[in-house]
Motif scaffolding. Structure first.
Motif, mmCIF file in Angstrom:
data_model
loop_
_atom_site.group_PDB
_atom_site.id
_atom_site.type_symbol
_atom_site.label_atom_id
_atom_site.label_comp_id
_atom_site.label_asym_id
_atom_site.label_seq_id
_atom_site.Cartn_x
_atom_site.Cartn_y
_atom_site.Cartn_z
ATOM 1 N N CYS A 6 -4.273 -38.521 -11.168
ATOM 2 C CA CYS A 6 -5.229 -39.337 -12.084
ATOM 3 C C CYS A 6 -4.541 -40.559 -12.310
ATOM 4 N N THR A 7 -3.416 -40.499 -13.002
ATOM 5 C CA THR A 7 -2.868 -41.850 -13.460
ATOM 6 C C THR A 7 -3.329 -42.999 -12.437
ATOM 7 N N GLY A 20 -5.783 -38.404 -17.223
ATOM 8 C CA GLY A 20 -3.320 -37.935 -16.583
ATOM 9 C C GLY A 20 -2.982 -37.436 -17.826
#
Length: 211
Positions: free
Chosen positions: A24-25, A72
């Motif tokens: 996600c990051t 994230g």
């Protein structure tokens, strides 16, 4: 009788959360970077948030990226071991603040006091963004000061905090003394880059610890 499935070990769940946090990051950082670079914003003289102004052609990509970054942080909070409850709480706060900053967009130029007149939305967006960044930096400090944390994660967080803290102070002073411009724009991007890189490295360290 068929044997009942056993629940996944906690370590496996944390590793899965850490892997998802890294994904996600990385995706969020990529989407936000694309929106900032490809958008018609003012470049280094403006804020990153200006890529998400309502009506901008790259606002959807920016908002999706911000929500992915928020996810994230929340997933990284889940992945941390029980000894790091304070850091997990700070990352949770950072994730919620990031999500709020994505939900409430600023007006053109993202004006902030004391040099510009800001709307309520500008203040909410700016306050959420600043609070989220501060929460992530303080999470680094909390991990560094937790002696029961794994040494690689403590060392990583200590280095990131040592670099980010003076830069954050410089951003705050520049916003109060100089206002919007190249200095604040560059410093803001460096701080955000450190937070993203730390998030990726921390997720990798937690999800794949050295044996």
């Amino acid at each position: 009788m068929a044997e009942q499935a056993r629940p996944a070990p906690i370590g496996v769940l944390r590793s899965a959360a850490a892997s998802a946090a890294a994904g996600c990051t990385l995706a969020g950082a990529g989407a936000v970077t694309l929106a900032v670079v490809a958008g018609p914003g003012p470049g280094l003289t403006g804020y990153v948030s200006e890529a998400g102004i309502a009506g901008s052609g790259h606002a959807p990509a920016y908002r999706i990226g911000v929500y992915a970054l928020a996810a994230g942080l929340l997933l990284l909070a889940v992945a941390l071991p029980p000894a790091l409850r304070v850091a997990a709480a700070l990352l949770t706060a950072g994730g919620l603040g990031t999500a709020l900053s994505g939900a409430v967009t600023c007006s053109a130029g993202c004006p902030l006091p004391p040099f510009e007149r800001a709307t309520v939305a500008d203040l909410v967006h700016g306050g959420a963004s600043i609070a989220a960044t501060a929460a992530v930096i303080f999470a680094m400090v909390a991990i560094t000061l937790t002696h029961r944390a794994d040494r690689p994660l403590r060392r990583l967080s200590g280095i990131a905090a040592a670099v980010a803290l003076p830069l954050c102070a410089a951003v705050g002073l520049a916003m109060l003394l100089v206002g919007r411009g190249t200095l604040v724009g560059v410093l803001e991007r460096v701080v955000l880059a450190i937070a993203v890189l730390w998030g990726l490295a921390a997720a990798a360290t937690v999800g794949f610890p050295r044996r």
